[in-house]
Scaffold this motif. Structure first.
Motif, PDB file in Angstrom:
ATOM      1  N   ALA A 161       0.820  -1.209   0.000  1.00  0.00           N
ATOM      2  CA  ALA A 161       0.000   0.000   0.000  1.00  0.00           C
ATOM      3  C   ALA A 161       0.854   1.260   0.000  1.00  0.00           C
ATOM      4  O   ALA A 161       0.554   2.234  -0.705  1.00  0.00           O
ATOM      5  N   THR A 162       1.927   1.264   0.780  1.00  0.00           N
ATOM      6  CA  THR A 162       2.781   2.452   0.889  1.00  0.00           C
ATOM      7  C   THR A 162       3.428   2.790  -0.440  1.00  0.00           C
ATOM      8  O   THR A 162       3.475   3.959  -0.846  1.00  0.00           O
ATOM      9  N   GLN A 163       3.922   1.781  -1.150  1.00  0.00           N
ATOM     10  CA  GLN A 163       4.582   2.017  -2.429  1.00  0.00           C
ATOM     11  C   GLN A 163       3.581   2.477  -3.492  1.00  0.00           C
ATOM     12  O   GLN A 163       3.870   3.386  -4.281  1.00  0.00           O
ATOM     13  N   ALA A 164       2.395   1.867  -3.513  1.00  0.00           N
ATOM     14  CA  ALA A 164       1.375   2.264  -4.486  1.00  0.00           C
ATOM     15  C   ALA A 164       0.921   3.702  -4.243  1.00  0.00           C
ATOM     16  O   ALA A 164       0.724   4.473  -5.184  1.00  0.00           O
ATOM     17  N   LEU A 165       0.762   4.052  -2.979  1.00  0.00           N
ATOM     18  CA  LEU A 165       0.394   5.429  -2.632  1.00  0.00           C
ATOM     19  C   LEU A 165       1.464   6.405  -3.113  1.00  0.00           C
ATOM     20  O   LEU A 165       1.152   7.458  -3.685  1.00  0.00           O
ATOM     21  N   ALA A 166       2.725   6.081  -2.876  1.00  0.00           N
ATOM     22  CA  ALA A 166       3.823   6.967  -3.279  1.00  0.00           C
ATOM     23  C   ALA A 166       3.838   7.167  -4.788  1.00  0.00           C
ATOM     24  O   ALA A 166       4.062   8.290  -5.272  1.00  0.00           O
ATOM     25  N   GLN A 167       3.576   6.101  -5.537  1.00  0.00           N
ATOM     26  CA  GLN A 167       3.573   6.224  -6.994  1.00  0.00           C
ATOM     27  C   GLN A 167       2.427   7.102  -7.475  1.00  0.00           C
ATOM     28  O   GLN A 167       2.604   7.934  -8.374  1.00  0.00           O
ATOM     29  N   PHE A 168       1.253   6.926  -6.881  1.00  0.00           N
ATOM     30  CA  PHE A 168       0.110   7.745  -7.305  1.00  0.00           C
ATOM     31  C   PHE A 168       0.314   9.204  -6.929  1.00  0.00           C
ATOM     32  O   PHE A 168       0.116  10.108  -7.751  1.00  0.00           O
ATOM     33  N   SER A 169       0.712   9.465  -5.688  1.00  0.00           N
ATOM     34  CA  SER A 169       0.833  10.851  -5.222  1.00  0.00           C
ATOM     35  C   SER A 169       1.978  11.599  -5.889  1.00  0.00           C
ATOM     36  O   SER A 169       2.015  12.830  -5.866  1.00  0.00           O
ATOM     37  N   SER A 170       2.903  10.877  -6.515  1.00  0.00           N
ATOM     38  CA  SER A 170       3.983  11.529  -7.258  1.00  0.00           C
ATOM     39  C   SER A 170       3.636  11.692  -8.736  1.00  0.00           C
ATOM     40  O   SER A 170       4.477  12.132  -9.520  1.00  0.00           O
ATOM     41  N   GLY A 171       2.430  11.314  -9.099  1.00  0.00           N
ATOM     42  CA  GLY A 171       1.979  11.510 -10.469  1.00  0.00           C
ATOM     43  C   GLY A 171       2.231  10.345 -11.391  1.00  0.00           C
ATOM     44  O   GLY A 171       2.068  10.465 -12.609  1.00  0.00           O
ATOM     45  N   GLY A 172       2.595   9.180 -10.849  1.00  0.00           N
ATOM     46  CA  GLY A 172       2.981   8.056 -11.682  1.00  0.00           C
ATOM     47  C   GLY A 172       1.857   7.131 -12.104  1.00  0.00           C
ATOM     48  O   GLY A 172       2.093   6.202 -12.870  1.00  0.00           O
ATOM     49  N   CYS A 173       0.629   7.364 -11.625  1.00  0.00           N
ATOM     50  CA  CYS A 173      -0.478   6.469 -11.956  1.00  0.00           C
ATOM     51  C   CYS A 173      -1.751   7.272 -12.227  1.00  0.00           C
ATOM     52  O   CYS A 173      -1.967   8.331 -11.640  1.00  0.00           O
ATOM     53  N   GLY A 174      -2.593   6.724 -13.102  1.00  0.00           N
ATOM     54  CA  GLY A 174      -3.854   7.388 -13.404  1.00  0.00           C
ATOM     55  C   GLY A 174      -4.961   7.045 -12.435  1.00  0.00           C
ATOM     56  O   GLY A 174      -5.837   7.874 -12.163  1.00  0.00           O
ATOM     57  N   ILE A 175      -4.932   5.807 -11.908  1.00  0.00           N
ATOM     58  CA  ILE A 175      -5.971   5.327 -10.988  1.00  0.00           C
ATOM     59  C   ILE A 175      -5.294   4.632  -9.819  1.00  0.00           C
ATOM     60  O   ILE A 175      -4.271   3.963  -9.977  1.00  0.00           O
ATOM     61  N   PHE A 176      -5.888   4.782  -8.656  1.00  0.00           N
ATOM     62  CA  PHE A 176      -5.376   4.155  -7.444  1.00  0.00           C
ATOM     63  C   PHE A 176      -6.594   3.761  -6.616  1.00  0.00           C
ATOM     64  O   PHE A 176      -7.422   4.609  -6.269  1.00  0.00           O
ATOM     65  N   ILE A 177      -6.755   2.484  -6.326  1.00  0.00           N
ATOM     66  CA  ILE A 177      -7.893   2.007  -5.529  1.00  0.00           C
ATOM     67  C   ILE A 177      -7.345   1.482  -4.221  1.00  0.00           C
ATOM     68  O   ILE A 177      -6.658   0.461  -4.182  1.00  0.00           O
ATOM     69  N   ASP A 178      -7.643   2.188  -3.137  1.00  0.00           N
ATOM     70  CA  ASP A 178      -7.067   1.799  -1.857  1.00  0.00           C
ATOM     71  C   ASP A 178      -7.802   2.525  -0.731  1.00  0.00           C
ATOM     72  O   ASP A 178      -8.916   3.028  -0.923  1.00  0.00           O
ATOM     73  N   ALA A 179      -7.160   2.590   0.420  1.00  0.00           N
ATOM     74  CA  ALA A 179      -7.804   3.056   1.656  1.00  0.00           C
ATOM     75  C   ALA A 179      -8.199   4.524   1.605  1.00  0.00           C
ATOM     76  O   ALA A 179      -7.466   5.371   1.077  1.00  0.00           O
ATOM     77  N   THR A 180      -9.351   4.831   2.206  1.00  0.00           N
ATOM     78  CA  THR A 180      -9.824   6.213   2.274  1.00  0.00           C
ATOM     79  C   THR A 180      -8.901   7.098   3.094  1.00  0.00           C
ATOM     80  O   THR A 180      -8.886   8.318   2.913  1.00  0.00           O
ATOM     81  N   VAL A 181      -8.127   6.509   3.999  1.00  0.00           N
ATOM     82  CA  VAL A 181      -7.224   7.303   4.833  1.00  0.00           C
ATOM     83  C   VAL A 181      -6.173   8.012   3.993  1.00  0.00           C
ATOM     84  O   VAL A 181      -5.618   9.041   4.404  1.00  0.00           O
ATOM     85  N   PHE A 182      -5.901   7.499   2.792  1.00  0.00           N
ATOM     86  CA  PHE A 182      -4.894   8.114   1.933  1.00  0.00           C
ATOM     87  C   PHE A 182      -5.392   9.395   1.271  1.00  0.00           C
ATOM     88  O   PHE A 182      -4.598  10.104   0.638  1.00  0.00           O
ATOM     89  N   ALA A 183      -6.668   9.684   1.402  1.00  0.00           N
ATOM     90  CA  ALA A 183      -7.218  10.880   0.758  1.00  0.00           C
ATOM     91  C   ALA A 183      -6.542  12.151   1.247  1.00  0.00           C
ATOM     92  O   ALA A 183      -6.316  13.090   0.472  1.00  0.00           O
ATOM     93  N   SER A 184      -6.219  12.199   2.535  1.00  0.00           N
ATOM     94  CA  SER A 184      -5.564  13.394   3.068  1.00  0.00           C
ATOM     95  C   SER A 184      -4.157  13.554   2.515  1.00  0.00           C
ATOM     96  O   SER A 184      -3.672  14.673   2.335  1.00  0.00           O
ATOM     97  N   VAL A 185      -3.497  12.430   2.214  1.00  0.00           N
ATOM     98  CA  VAL A 185      -2.134  12.484   1.673  1.00  0.00           C
ATOM     99  C   VAL A 185      -2.151  13.004   0.244  1.00  0.00           C
ATOM    100  O   VAL A 185      -1.410  13.931  -0.102  1.00  0.00           O
ATOM    101  N   VAL A 186      -2.990  12.418  -0.602  1.00  0.00           N
ATOM    102  CA  VAL A 186      -2.987  12.795  -2.023  1.00  0.00           C
ATOM    103  C   VAL A 186      -3.570  14.184  -2.233  1.00  0.00           C
ATOM    104  O   VAL A 186      -3.373  14.782  -3.299  1.00  0.00           O
ATOM    105  N   SER A 187      -4.269  14.741  -1.225  1.00  0.00           N
ATOM    106  CA  SER A 187      -4.860  16.074  -1.337  1.00  0.00           C
ATOM    107  C   SER A 187      -3.982  17.171  -0.751  1.00  0.00           C
ATOM    108  O   SER A 187      -4.322  18.351  -0.840  1.00  0.00           O
TER     109      SER A 187
END
Length: 438
Positions: free
Chosen positions: A245-271
Motif C-alpha cells: 500500500a505504501t509504495q502504491a500510494l507513493a507512486q500515485f501521489s507523485s503523479g505516476g499512476c492514473g488510478i489508485f484504488i485503496d484506503a480512504t485514509v490516503f485521501a488526506s495524503v494525495v490532497s
C-alpha cells in the motif's frame, strides 16, 4: 559536630521541599510505520508533559512484521508490549480469548458514544469494546482528473470494473512515466489480499461456502483474479507485484499512476500539496462494483489495545484515552493541518465545518464506511464475518499463503489457473487442520 548537624538539617529541609523523586512507569507501544502513527510519536511529548509519571517507548515496525510480532507476543502472554496497534481482524478473536483488557471503563469525557457505530462494533466482542480506534478506513477510487479529461473519460460516482479496466488502458502511458493503475501486489493477508478479497466480493466470489468448503475453483474467482492480473501486468508499473500500500500510494501521489484504488485514509495524503505533486488533480469515487450488489469496499481500523499480560494497564489506558480522544484530533489539526486529523473514527470530526470544507472526500469516506458490511460481506451467504478478511485465527497464515500465490500470478511466474489451484489446496488443508471440515 555543630557543622555536621547544620549540614544534615539543611539537607533534610531541601529533600522535604523537593518532595520524593517521581517514579515513572514505562509503557511500550508497538505500532505500524505509517504517517499517522509517526505523527503520534512526534507529539508524544505532549502526553508525557501532562502525565510526567508515564514514559512512552515506541517500537515501530513494517505492517507484516508488526502483525507477526504482536500475535506471537499476545499468544504466548510474554507481556513485551503494553499497547498494541491492532485491527478489527484481531480484536474480536483476541477479545473472545480474553487476551485483551476490556475498555469498558473509559472516562466519561472520552465520550465513547462519539465513536462511529460501525467502527466501534468492529472493535468489540459481545458488546464490549476491546480496542480504541486511532483511525479507520474504508476504500475508494482515486483518479487523475487531468488525465481523464485529456482522454475524454468521465468517472462516475460509482464506477464499475469494466469502466476501470477501460480507463486504466486509456491513461496508461509508460513512455511518459504514467501507468494506468496502481494496486497492492505485495503478498500478505493485509496487503494484496486486502484488495483482492474486496474485489472478489464485488465479483460474487467468496472464500468459503456455508459448509466451510473453499471456493477458489469457481468462475467468480477466476474472473476476479484474471482481471486483477491483467490490470497489474498490462496497466500497472514495473514490479507491481512487490508493491504494498505504501509504495502504491507513493507512486500515485507523485503523479505516476492514473488510478489508485485503496484506503480512504490516503485521501488526506494525495490532497496535501506538501505530500502530493498532484493534489489539485485528484478526483474521488466509490470502490468499483461488478453489477452484483456489492462494491469492492473494505473496512479497517488501526486501533490501540492492551494485552492482558501487560503489567502497566492503568498507564496504558491513560495513553490510549489520550491518543484516540477528541483533544488529540484537535492537536493534530493544530500542528499538521485539519486535513491530517485521524479520520473515520468520531462523528464529531464530520460535524466540524472546517474539516468538511478542507476535505472534499469526507462525506464519501463516511458513506464508504457505512457501505461495508462485515456480517454480510459477499453476494452469497458465508459462515464468516469480515469484509476483506475471514475472521478466524487461521486466516493470518493461509491468507498470506494465498497472497503469495496471487502475487506470483501478478508477477507472471504462475498462471491464474495455477494460482487458484494452489489457493484451493492451501485453504482445504487449513480447514482440515483447523477442524472446520473433514
Amino acid at each position: 559536630m555543630k557543622t555536621f548537624s547544620r549540614f544534615c538539617t539543611v539537607s533534610l529541609l531541601a529533600f522535604v521541599a523537593a518532595g520524593p523523586a517521581l517514579a515513572q512507569t514505562e509503557i511500550v507501544v508497538a505500532t505500524v510505520n505509517n504517517a499517522d502513527m509517526i505523527r503520534m510519536q512526534e507529539v508524544t511529548s505532549v502526553f508525557e508533559e501532562a502525565h510526567p509519571e508515564i514514559l512512552v517507548k515506541w517500537v515501530t515496525l513494517e505492517e507484516n512484521i508488526l502483525r507477526q510480532r504482536v500475535t506471537t507476543d499476545i499468544a504466548t502472554g510474554s507481556g513485551q508490549y503494553d499497547v498494541m496497534t491492532i485491527g478489527n481482524y484481531e480484536v474480536p478473536i483476541w477479545g473472545k480469548q480474553e487476551w485483551l483488557v476490556p475498555l469498558d471503563d473509559l472516562d466519561a469525557e472520552y465520550d465513547v458514544d462519539d465513536l462511529l457505530p460501525k467502527v466501534k462494533a468492529s472493535l468489540s466482542y459481545e458488546g464490549t469494546l476491546y480496542a480504541a480506534p486511532f483511525y479507520a478506513e474504508a476504500s475508494m477510487t482515486y483518479y487523475r482528473t487531468d488525465l481523464f479529461e485529456k482522454a475524454g473519460l468521465e468517472m462516475s460516482e460509482r464506477p464499475d470494473w469494466e469502466f476501470i479496466k477501460t480507463a486504466a488502458a486509456e491513461v496508461h502511458d509508460p513512455e511518459n512515466g504514467v501507468y494506468g493503475i496502481c494496486l497492492r501486489g505485495k503478498a500478505g493477508w493485509g496487503e494484496n489480499m486486502n484488495f483482492i478479497t474486496a474485489m472478489a466480493n464485488s465479483y460474487g466470489a467468496r472464500w468459503f461456502d456455508e459448509e466451510w468448503d473453499p471456493q477458489f475453483d469457481t468462475e467468480e474467482w477466476k474472473a476476479t483474479l484474471t482481471d486483477y492480473v491483467d490490470l497489474m501486468q498490462n496497466a500497472g508499473p514495473p514490479g507491481a507485484s512487490t508493491n504494498g500500500a505504501t509504495q502504491a500510494l507513493a507512486q500515485f501521489s507523485s503523479g505516476g499512476c492514473g488510478i489508485f484504488i485503496d484506503a480512504t485514509v490516503f485521501a488526506s495524503v494525495v490532497s496535501d500539496p506538501e505530500q502530493s505533486s498532484i493534489a489539485d488533480k485528484v478526483g474521488f469515487a466509490f470502490s468499483p462494483d461488478a453489477g452484483k450488489g456489492k462494491s469492492a469496499v473494505t473496512l479497517w481500523s488501526w486501533a490501540l489495545g492492551i494485552p492482558a499480560a501487560s503489567r502497566n494497564v492503568d498507564a496504558a489506558k491513560e495513553f490510549i484515552m489520550w491518543a484516540t480522544s477528541k483533544e488529540y484530533t484537535d492537536l493534530i489539526a493544530e500542528r499538521y493541518g485539519i486535513l491530517n486529523a485521524p479520520p473515520a473514527t468520531r462523528q464529531s470530526l464530520y460535524d466540524n465545518d472546517a474539516y468538511l470544507e478542507a476535505a472534499p472526500f469526507a462525506q464519501l469516506t463516511l458513506e464508504a464506511v457505512d457501505a461495508a458490511d462485515p456480517e454480510n460481506p459477499t453476494v452469497d451467504p458465508v459462515p464468516y464475518v469480515g469484509v476483506q478478511f475471514v475472521a478466524i485465527p487461521e486466516f493470518q497464515a493461509f491468507g498470506t499463503s494465498v497472497g503469495q500465490s496471487f502475487s506470483a500470478a501478478a508477477a507472471g511466474t504462475m498462471s491464474v489457473d495455477q494460482a487458484l489451484a494452489s489457493a484451493q489446496s492451501l485453504t482445504e488443508r487449513a480447514m482440515r487442520q483447523g477442524g472446520y471440515s473433514e
